[in-house]
Design an enzyme around this catalytic site. Structure first.
Site, PDB file in Angstrom:
ATOM      1  CB  THR D  12      40.006  29.495  32.843  1.00 29.25           C
ATOM      2  OG1 THR D  12      39.259  30.693  33.030  1.00 29.25           O
ATOM      3  CG2 THR D  12      39.346  28.649  31.781  1.00 29.25           C
ATOM      4  CB  SER D  54      42.115  35.465  38.458  1.00 24.13           C
ATOM      5  OG  SER D  54      41.518  36.044  37.333  1.00 24.13           O
ATOM      6  CB  THR D  83      42.835  35.004  31.496  1.00 26.79           C
ATOM      7  OG1 THR D  83      41.409  34.892  31.442  1.00 26.79           O
ATOM      8  CG2 THR D  83      43.469  33.701  31.055  1.00 26.79           C
ATOM      9  CG  ASP D  84      38.519  37.366  34.073  1.00 23.60           C
ATOM     10  OD1 ASP D  84      38.393  37.870  32.944  1.00 23.60           O
ATOM     11  OD2 ASP D  84      37.815  36.437  34.485  1.00 23.60           O
TER      12      ASP D  84
END
Lengths: 165, 165, 165, 165
Positions: D12, D54, D83-84
């Site tokens: 992101t 990700s 972040t995933d």
């Protein structure tokens, strides 16, 4: 020939934060960057005439602005200017260019420097560049969405807002 | 009566980043916040008609927009709209309102969402609100400093730029 | 009990642009807004002790800061402070709190006001809140990614940069 | 030798708005610009390993990241990451580098792209660069002011927040 001439004179528009002194100061104009941000597709030519706080603008500074407008081959002109004496410069220009002077001149500025996130500068620049394309010959002040004839406008010192008659 | 009616339909202007899904989506319109940032002093009334990507705009959506413009007591109207089908909506409005229809309607939008730092939205909104005040009755598209009549404009899909005939 | 206490004293961090006077001034602190922007998930309690330019900070102001740190039930403390005399306040705190004083105190600030788009404030706040969680008891200055012990730092007046011994 | 190595993997953090397609996409990393904005005075060397969401990160991508960390002459490493699946990459790194592996590795990212005005990216980057300087050898995730050991953290899919055990 560009469609619009922009004369830069400084004012709040272009104030920057000087990291070493902790004060506001002038360096280069932000107008070209603002035109890029607005993805401006009108042919605009920018010239910096001076880079000053409008409270420090002298009669000879105003004479220079009038003369530059007179010599401009482009009949449509936007002037970026400090708000404190914008009305005085509009009066100088209005006296010099009769309505049949063949020039549409729009003064604009900002309440907050463009370099601040909360500036009205980009809104005002989009507005001034639009008014100047469609208004008949004359001298105007465009601020915060409104447009005033040069002889029917004043700045309210207490509210900071431009008002018509 | 407000001087200008603003109808919001969504489009890039109002796209937001959804933190949970990592995608762009619509929530509330940013137009009131943009008017505050521009310290807009024109009396503007905002109404959200829909909040959609203009690629998803249907004929009935366009019929709704035309009808809302017809019923608007304010004769000066700005419509925020996605750029992909802005020309189609301008055609629908242009066909419905003859030049003597007594309404000046300006469609505008943005190449980049307002929520992005690099958006042209504030510039375009300042521009559209200015053009709508001075142009004669008719339907127009105002993007990136330029203004086009409804029947003389197309979006160049490759460059992303609006062009006149 | 919050994990971290933040004491606000003003400084460049919190300078705002006053639209009416055209000068920089203090109003409310931006720290809570900055914590929201950083989506800070650490439990932080913010208290404003003063809101001044650090050039105007007196000995009694510094005594107040020392006293507030002494009384703070939270042993981890961040102080936002103007950069001009940040070293002096660090010296006052360092003299008052021996390494076994049980408090980790990190002073931070900004070279450019947070209200400017180009501010380093958010970076510095994220940095200070991180250093304060892991450093042993002591007094530190965290600026622009670096962290200095209170008795081994000075501000280079010409470059505006904090330097160690 | 730089004090800190930064490996960029996308996420992101680095998503941009593509004006032509109206979608989010990767181009160049924003990390150098963010370091300039933070006026970062720590000696940092940035290398882009990949530029992907990700969710699309494969086992071989993770093996590449582990290998690059192994070969890095700098023992202090920050990795920007979506972040995933940040937790999955932390697990891969944690398994590869025992606590006595001599490397302090901090993964960080953002909930909102840096190019958005409302991003937490600058806060997180300042935080990660600080944690990495003082934490002992090990693998960590630094997000929104908190720091978690690689084997004691998960992302709450509903709230979008990283949580410890």
């Amino acid at each position: 020939m560009p469609a619009i001439r922009v004369f830069v004179t400084g004012g709040t528009f272009d104030k920057q934060y000087n990291e070493l002194t902790g004060t506001l100061a002038f360096k280069d104009t932000h107008v070209p960057e603002m035109l890029r941000l607005g993805r401006c597709r009108v042919d605009v030519a920018v010239r910096t005439l001076m880079m000053i706080d409008s409270l420090e603008m002298s009669d000879s500074d105003r004479a220079l602005i009038v003369e530059q407008c007179r010599q401009s081959p482009e009949p449509r002109i936007v002037i970026t200017h400090g708000t404190d004496t914008m009305v005085e410069t509009a009066l100088a220009l209005g006296g010099a260019f009769a309505p049949d002077g063949g020039r549409t001149i729009v003064l604009t500025g900002a309440m907050v420097p463009y370099a601040f996130g909360s500036s009205d500068g980009l809104f005002n620049l989009g507005s001034a560049l639009s008014f100047v394309q469609v208004l008949p010959a004359g001298v105007y002040i465009a601020m915060n969405g409104r447009c005033f004839a040069w002889d029917r406008v004043r700045k309210n010192r207490e509210s900071g807002v431009f008002e018509g008659d």
